[in-house]
Design a protein around this motif. Structure first.
Motif, PDB file in Angstrom:
ATOM      1  N   LEU A  76       0.828  -1.202   0.000  1.00  0.00           N
ATOM      2  CA  LEU A  76       0.000   0.000   0.000  1.00  0.00           C
ATOM      3  C   LEU A  76       0.870   1.262   0.000  1.00  0.00           C
ATOM      4  N   PRO A  77       0.416   2.320  -0.673  1.00  0.00           N
ATOM      5  CA  PRO A  77       1.200   3.560  -0.731  1.00  0.00           C
ATOM      6  C   PRO A  77       1.004   4.461   0.482  1.00  0.00           C
ATOM      7  N   VAL A  78       0.341   3.960   1.522  1.00  0.00           N
ATOM      8  CA  VAL A  78       0.158   4.711   2.766  1.00  0.00           C
ATOM      9  C   VAL A  78       0.570   3.817   3.930  1.00  0.00           C
ATOM     10  N   GLN A  79       0.758   4.425   5.098  1.00  0.00           N
ATOM     11  CA  GLN A  79       1.134   3.663   6.281  1.00  0.00           C
ATOM     12  C   GLN A  79      -0.066   2.887   6.828  1.00  0.00           C
ATOM     13  N   VAL A 103       0.532   5.117  13.454  1.00  0.00           N
ATOM     14  CA  VAL A 103       0.399   6.012  12.304  1.00  0.00           C
ATOM     15  C   VAL A 103       0.055   7.399  12.829  1.00  0.00           C
ATOM     16  N   ASN A 104       1.005   8.291  12.751  1.00  0.00           N
ATOM     17  CA  ASN A 104       0.843   9.622  13.328  1.00  0.00           C
ATOM     18  C   ASN A 104       0.104  10.552  12.366  1.00  0.00           C
ATOM     19  N   GLY A 105      -0.749  11.390  12.910  1.00  0.00           N
ATOM     20  CA  GLY A 105      -1.479  12.362  12.110  1.00  0.00           C
ATOM     21  C   GLY A 105      -2.856  12.613  12.683  1.00  0.00           C
ATOM     22  N   ARG A 106      -3.715  13.214  11.880  1.00  0.00           N
ATOM     23  CA  ARG A 106      -5.088  13.503  12.281  1.00  0.00           C
ATOM     24  C   ARG A 106      -6.050  12.639  11.484  1.00  0.00           C
ATOM     25  N   THR A 107      -7.123  12.219  12.127  1.00  0.00           N
ATOM     26  CA  THR A 107      -8.122  11.447  11.397  1.00  0.00           C
ATOM     27  C   THR A 107      -8.898  12.359  10.452  1.00  0.00           C
ATOM     28  N   GLY A 108      -9.650  11.733   9.567  1.00  0.00           N
ATOM     29  CA  GLY A 108     -10.499  12.500   8.670  1.00  0.00           C
ATOM     30  C   GLY A 108     -11.533  13.327   9.403  1.00  0.00           C
ATOM     31  N   VAL A 207      -1.928   9.920   4.746  1.00  0.00           N
ATOM     32  CA  VAL A 207      -0.685   9.198   5.020  1.00  0.00           C
ATOM     33  C   VAL A 207      -0.926   7.813   5.596  1.00  0.00           C
ATOM     34  N   GLY A 208      -2.165   7.526   6.041  1.00  0.00           N
ATOM     35  CA  GLY A 208      -2.370   6.243   6.693  1.00  0.00           C
ATOM     36  C   GLY A 208      -3.786   5.724   6.601  1.00  0.00           C
ATOM     37  N   LEU A 209      -3.890   4.418   6.708  1.00  0.00           N
ATOM     38  CA  LEU A 209      -5.161   3.704   6.763  1.00  0.00           C
ATOM     39  C   LEU A 209      -5.077   2.781   7.970  1.00  0.00           C
TER      40      LEU A 209
END
Length: 292
Positions: A76-79, A103-108, A207-209
């Motif tokens: 996959l092209p995302v984390q 997987v660091n970041g903010r959710t949708g 960046v992530g799923l």
């Protein structure tokens, strides 16, 4: 209407700390609570996440993740929350558990629609990479990846709890999915629970799923329906172009799943997930658009 299932175990920082003592990272940082869902609690320990079933019914799904997740998602092209360590029950905690990549970041949920729209092509590419033919021993999910007619009775029951206007919006799209060309190909891997809360964004990019608790094989329309639910209508073209499938039957089934998922999410009565009900209301409004 559904509420969050009762937990049959109590999970706290001391439990997580004792479990991590049996892992390759026994001297990790103090655990901090991150999230609670229907099936699992997620705790953060440094740059890793700890996935712990909160009820017995979730154990099978966690075992599926431990068995299949890394193999299925490696291209996959995302984390994704790759499994780093598969933990076993202890005297303090009765279920298997996992240490995963965080997987660091903010959710949708916390990302504006314009950010989601800008990453629609990335989401399409990620799902295209995921939807590969699954082996005969791949797990099945009786509720996801199945033919829409197997969910029709459940939808009709749920519609009795909503107003007639909502039913009038949803049913034409669901019915189009029901009458579309059925899925007859070899089952493919599916995520099973695509919605904004399981999409991770950072620096205005997808960046992530995450959350592969429903990982199974079947008709990919369920994932595509979740993607359409998560995106503004103006981004659907970019999503489909990236996904790269021109099958009209698949697209109609995906829209049928979108209508079904909107009703399912609308009826979730969990304080932590009221934002998901708001997403459902927003999507129901978008269903009235002639662009859908």
């Amino acid at each position: 209407m559904p509420g969050i299932p009762h937990a049959d175990v109590t999970i706290d920082a001391n439990i997580v700390r004792s479990l991590m003592a049996t892992s390759p990272w026994p001297a990790s940082e103090d655990p901090s609570f991150w999230a609670r869902g229907f099936d699992n609690e997620i705790w953060c320990v440094g740059h890793r996440a700890v996935h712990l079933p909160r009820r017995h019914e979730a154990v099978g799904a966690l075992r599926n993740e431990q068995r299949w997740l890394n193999e299925v998602t490696r291209s996959l092209p995302v984390q994704t929350p790759a499994v780093l360590f598969a933990g076993e029950p202890t005297a303090q905690y009765p279920y298997p558990w996992s240490v995963t990549h965080f997987v660091n970041g903010r959710t949708g949920f916390d990302s504006p629609l314009k950010v989601r729209a800008a990453s629609a092509a990335t989401l399409g590419a990620a799902l295209r990479a995921l939807h590969r033919a699954a082996p005969p021993d791949a797990p099945r999910n009786p509720l996801r990846g199945v033919a829409l007619d197997r969910r029709s009775e459940n939808l009709q029951t749920r519609l009795t709890a909503v107003d007639s206007q909502t039913a009038e919006i949803v049913m034409p799209h669901f019915d189009r999915g029901l009458t579309a060309q059925p899925f007859t190909d070899q089952p493919v891997w599916i995520h099973g629970d695509i919605h904004p809360g399981n999409l991770i964004y950072d620096n205005q990019e997808l960046v992530g799923l995450v959350d592969f608790s429903d990982l199974a094989c079947g008709d990919p329309a369920v994932d595509l329906g979740g993607a359409l639910f998560s995106l503004p209508v103006v981004a659907h073209g970019s999503f489909w172009q990236s996904y790269g499938n021109e099958d009209e039957g698949l697209r109609l089934r995906a829209l049928g799943w979108t209508a079904l998922l909107a009703i399912l999410h609308l009826q979730i009565e969990i304080a932590e997930h009221t934002v998901l009900a708001c997403e459902a209301l927003a999507w129901l409004a978008r269903l009235t658009s002639p662009q859908v």
